[in-house]
Structures are given as C-alpha cells and as structure tokens.
Design a protein around this motif. Structure first.
Motif, PDB file in Angstrom:
ATOM      1  N   VAL A  93       0.889  -1.289  -0.031  1.00 39.47           N
ATOM      2  CA  VAL A  93      -0.110   0.022   0.115  1.00 39.47           C
ATOM      3  C   VAL A  93       1.076   1.361  -0.071  1.00 39.47           C
ATOM      4  O   VAL A  93       0.600   2.338  -0.671  1.00 39.47           O
ATOM      5  CB  VAL A  93      -1.165   0.052   1.000  1.00 39.47           C
ATOM      6  CG1 VAL A  93      -1.749   1.475   1.439  1.00 39.47           C
ATOM      7  CG2 VAL A  93      -1.970  -1.196   0.897  1.00 39.47           C
ATOM      8  N   LEU A  94       1.866   1.185   0.644  1.00 41.62           N
ATOM      9  CA  LEU A  94       2.964   2.091   0.767  1.00 41.62           C
ATOM     10  C   LEU A  94       3.897   2.540  -0.529  1.00 41.62           C
ATOM     11  O   LEU A  94       4.646   3.334  -0.672  1.00 41.62           O
ATOM     12  CB  LEU A  94       3.832   2.001   1.868  1.00 41.62           C
ATOM     13  CG  LEU A  94       3.102   2.155   3.541  1.00 41.62           C
ATOM     14  CD1 LEU A  94       4.018   2.032   4.497  1.00 41.62           C
ATOM     15  CD2 LEU A  94       2.499   3.548   3.500  1.00 41.62           C
ATOM     16  N   ASP A  95       3.719   1.228  -1.273  1.00 40.74           N
ATOM     17  CA  ASP A  95       4.369   1.453  -2.563  1.00 40.74           C
ATOM     18  C   ASP A  95       3.514   1.241  -3.761  1.00 40.74           C
ATOM     19  O   ASP A  95       3.720   0.122  -4.435  1.00 40.74           O
ATOM     20  CB  ASP A  95       5.428   0.227  -2.323  1.00 40.74           C
ATOM     21  CG  ASP A  95       6.295   0.245  -3.750  1.00 40.74           C
ATOM     22  OD1 ASP A  95       6.840   1.093  -4.305  1.00 40.74           O
ATOM     23  OD2 ASP A  95       7.110  -0.952  -3.741  1.00 40.74           O
ATOM     24  N   PRO A  96       2.773   2.224  -3.902  1.00 41.54           N
ATOM     25  CA  PRO A  96       1.987   2.108  -5.208  1.00 41.54           C
ATOM     26  C   PRO A  96       2.748   1.850  -6.764  1.00 41.54           C
ATOM     27  O   PRO A  96       2.121   1.235  -7.475  1.00 41.54           O
ATOM     28  CB  PRO A  96       1.030   3.113  -5.065  1.00 41.54           C
ATOM     29  CG  PRO A  96       1.769   4.101  -4.419  1.00 41.54           C
ATOM     30  CD  PRO A  96       2.684   3.407  -3.382  1.00 41.54           C
ATOM     31  N   GLU A  97       3.776   2.263  -6.683  1.00 45.02           N
ATOM     32  CA  GLU A  97       4.680   2.156  -7.788  1.00 45.02           C
ATOM     33  C   GLU A  97       5.310   0.850  -8.111  1.00 45.02           C
ATOM     34  O   GLU A  97       5.885   0.409  -8.796  1.00 45.02           O
ATOM     35  CB  GLU A  97       5.629   3.265  -8.119  1.00 45.02           C
ATOM     36  CG  GLU A  97       4.887   4.674  -8.162  1.00 45.02           C
ATOM     37  CD  GLU A  97       6.029   5.785  -8.052  1.00 45.02           C
ATOM     38  OE1 GLU A  97       7.131   5.599  -8.032  1.00 45.02           O
ATOM     39  OE2 GLU A  97       5.472   6.911  -8.004  1.00 45.02           O
ATOM     40  N   GLN A  98       5.192  -0.067  -7.006  1.00 46.56           N
ATOM     41  CA  GLN A  98       5.574  -1.589  -6.857  1.00 46.56           C
ATOM     42  C   GLN A  98       7.242  -1.255  -6.972  1.00 46.56           C
ATOM     43  O   GLN A  98       7.683  -2.225  -7.931  1.00 46.56           O
ATOM     44  CB  GLN A  98       4.967  -2.468  -7.996  1.00 46.56           C
ATOM     45  CG  GLN A  98       3.882  -2.730  -7.732  1.00 46.56           C
ATOM     46  CD  GLN A  98       2.928  -3.267  -8.772  1.00 46.56           C
ATOM     47  OE1 GLN A  98       3.409  -3.555  -9.683  1.00 46.56           O
ATOM     48  NE2 GLN A  98       1.805  -3.747  -8.407  1.00 46.56           N
ATOM     49  N   LYS A  99       7.972  -0.585  -6.502  1.00 47.78           N
ATOM     50  CA  LYS A  99       9.328  -0.552  -6.577  1.00 47.78           C
ATOM     51  C   LYS A  99      10.138  -1.409  -5.638  1.00 47.78           C
ATOM     52  O   LYS A  99      11.295  -1.596  -5.782  1.00 47.78           O
ATOM     53  CB  LYS A  99       9.938   0.934  -6.052  1.00 47.78           C
ATOM     54  CG  LYS A  99       9.556   2.102  -7.070  1.00 47.78           C
ATOM     55  CD  LYS A  99       9.974   3.419  -6.329  1.00 47.78           C
ATOM     56  CE  LYS A  99       9.025   3.776  -5.352  1.00 47.78           C
ATOM     57  NZ  LYS A  99       9.288   5.092  -4.837  1.00 47.78           N
ATOM     58  N   THR A 100       9.400  -2.043  -4.661  1.00 42.29           N
ATOM     59  CA  THR A 100       9.956  -3.150  -3.866  1.00 42.29           C
ATOM     60  C   THR A 100      10.563  -2.469  -2.916  1.00 42.29           C
ATOM     61  O   THR A 100      11.455  -3.229  -1.976  1.00 42.29           O
ATOM     62  CB  THR A 100      10.489  -4.437  -4.278  1.00 42.29           C
ATOM     63  OG1 THR A 100      11.556  -3.945  -5.022  1.00 42.29           O
ATOM     64  CG2 THR A 100       9.742  -5.012  -5.399  1.00 42.29           C
ATOM     65  N   TYR A 101      10.739  -1.184  -2.510  1.00 40.60           N
ATOM     66  CA  TYR A 101      11.484  -0.624  -1.610  1.00 40.60           C
ATOM     67  C   TYR A 101      10.713   0.698  -0.894  1.00 40.60           C
ATOM     68  O   TYR A 101       9.874   1.304  -1.926  1.00 40.60           O
ATOM     69  CB  TYR A 101      12.779  -0.344  -1.734  1.00 40.60           C
ATOM     70  CG  TYR A 101      12.939   0.823  -2.863  1.00 40.60           C
ATOM     71  CD1 TYR A 101      13.165   2.065  -2.522  1.00 40.60           C
ATOM     72  CD2 TYR A 101      13.161   0.387  -4.384  1.00 40.60           C
ATOM     73  CE1 TYR A 101      13.236   3.029  -3.373  1.00 40.60           C
ATOM     74  CE2 TYR A 101      13.318   1.399  -5.255  1.00 40.60           C
ATOM     75  CZ  TYR A 101      13.309   2.647  -4.721  1.00 40.60           C
ATOM     76  OH  TYR A 101      13.519   3.628  -5.629  1.00 40.60           O
ATOM     77  N   ILE A 102      11.091   1.134   0.012  1.00 38.14           N
ATOM     78  CA  ILE A 102      10.523   2.306   0.593  1.00 38.14           C
ATOM     79  C   ILE A 102      11.682   3.284   1.078  1.00 38.14           C
ATOM     80  O   ILE A 102      12.604   2.609   1.622  1.00 38.14           O
ATOM     81  CB  ILE A 102       9.750   2.140   1.778  1.00 38.14           C
ATOM     82  CG1 ILE A 102       8.508   0.931   1.784  1.00 38.14           C
ATOM     83  CG2 ILE A 102       8.748   3.268   2.540  1.00 38.14           C
ATOM     84  CD1 ILE A 102       7.325   1.642   0.799  1.00 38.14           C
ATOM     85  N   THR A 103      11.544   4.561   0.844  1.00 37.20           N
ATOM     86  CA  THR A 103      12.874   5.388   1.246  1.00 37.20           C
ATOM     87  C   THR A 103      12.682   5.572   2.716  1.00 37.20           C
ATOM     88  O   THR A 103      11.688   5.422   3.540  1.00 37.20           O
ATOM     89  CB  THR A 103      12.905   6.892   0.776  1.00 37.20           C
ATOM     90  OG1 THR A 103      11.563   7.593   1.091  1.00 37.20           O
ATOM     91  CG2 THR A 103      12.519   6.681  -1.075  1.00 37.20           C
ATOM     92  N   LYS A 104      13.767   5.645   3.361  1.00 37.51           N
ATOM     93  CA  LYS A 104      14.158   6.004   4.724  1.00 37.51           C
ATOM     94  C   LYS A 104      13.207   7.275   5.149  1.00 37.51           C
ATOM     95  O   LYS A 104      12.426   7.040   6.089  1.00 37.51           O
ATOM     96  CB  LYS A 104      15.358   6.155   5.105  1.00 37.51           C
ATOM     97  CG  LYS A 104      15.682   6.558   6.518  1.00 37.51           C
ATOM     98  CD  LYS A 104      17.078   7.000   6.657  1.00 37.51           C
ATOM     99  CE  LYS A 104      17.384   7.642   8.353  1.00 37.51           C
ATOM    100  NZ  LYS A 104      18.581   8.030   8.503  1.00 37.51           N
TER     101      LYS A 104
END
Length: 190
Positions: free
Chosen positions: A99-110
């Motif tokens: 949900v926090l990654d709608p672009e499906q990058k498979t990571y979240i920034t710090k």
C-alpha cells in the motif's frame, strides 16, 4: 510470608519467567511501566491501548503502580489463548508495505518510512524508529527493501508463546474414570 503462585503448565512458566526478569526486587511485582516490556518480551505486539487494558485489569489495588504476578499470569494467559496482541502475518505486513509502494518499486525510502511511522497510526517513538531503521535499511542503497526486511522479522521461534497458548487451550483434563477389562468374572483396573 510469600504465598506460592501455582505454575500449572508451560505457558504459565513462560509468562512467569518473562515477568520475573523485570521483577527487580524479587517480590513477584513489577512497575506498571514494565507491562508493555514484558508483553513484548513474550513475543506479543500490543498497542498502547492493550497495554493500558492489561494494567487496568492487573494493577494491585493496595499498591497502585504495581502489578503482581498472581493477577498478571492468568490474565495474560487468557489473552494469549484468545490470540490477542499477536504479531501480524507476513502476508499482512507485505500487503501494508505494498500500500505504501503503489509504484511497486519493492522498497520504501527511509524518509517516507520515518514520516509514516512517526505520524500515522500509533506513532513510534524516536528510539523505536531508530531501532527499526537500523535493521530495515539496506546499507548500500539507504532504502528499505521491504520483502527482505519482512523475512528478517519473520524468524519465528520453534515454540512461540501463541503455540503454547493453543496447546494450553486445547488441553483437556484427563479422564478420571478408570478403564477396566473383563477377565472371567472379575473386572480389574488397567
């Protein structure tokens, strides 16, 4: 004179052991500020509201600010048998990250993760955030590759407190009737 607190099974023993680690005076009491710590030590993931409910149900009337093992142990055993405060499944955690990654990058920034953890839902303290980020951040990219992080979180002990609680709930009292078998005219206990 101290009254013995009956330990009836392995679940009671685990709760008692965790409680006693934080019993700094050896009198089967802990400060109410330690309740959340004991629950987390057991493997629970309580909200602040759940911690406050445990305190309200177990705080000693004659000694406000303290919780006694004799009230804490049965109350927490019951909560565990109801699977309260249980950690989220890997699937739920992955869905939350997605949900926090709608672009499906498979990571979240710090930075984004820090903002979410400090401002949304039940906010983390700075200390909690620092502890989480120390494990979650990839030192090369500086981001949080959440599938890798979830795998780190999901190391489950072989005998979790919830497994014990399930065993405790499903244990049935032993049948007190004595089995008998017919040997000629007489019956004898087996």
């Amino acid at each position: 004179m101290e009254v013995a607190i009956p330990i009836n099974n392995e679940l009671d023993q685990r709760i008692s052991d965790a409680f006693c680690i934080f019993d700094h005076h050896g009198d089967k009491r802990i400060d109410i500020r330690e309740v959340g710590t004991v629950l987390r030590f057991l493997g629970c993931v309580p909200t602040e509201q759940e911690i406050n409910e445990v305190i309200a149900a177990t705080e000693m009337e004659e000694s406000a600010g303290d919780v006694h093992l004799s009230k804490f142990m049965p109350y927490v055993a019951q909560l565990l048998s109801e699977r309260k405060m249980e950690p989220a499944s890997p699937e739920k955690i992955l869905a939350a990250f997605q949900v926090l990654d709608p672009e499906q990058k498979t990571y979240i920034t710090k930075e984004y993760m820090s903002k979410m953890m400090m401002e949304e839902g039940e906010p983390f303290t700075q200390e909690e955030l620092d502890e989480m980020l120390a494990v979650a951040i990839d030192p090369i990219t500086g981001n949080i590759p959440y599938e890798f992080y979830i795998n780190q979180l999901m190391h489950e002990p072989a005998n979790s407190i919830y497994d014990l609680a399930d065993k405790f709930v499903t244990m049935k009292p032993k049948d007190t009737k004595r089995s008998t078998r017919r040997t000629g005219e007489e019956t004898s206990p087996i």
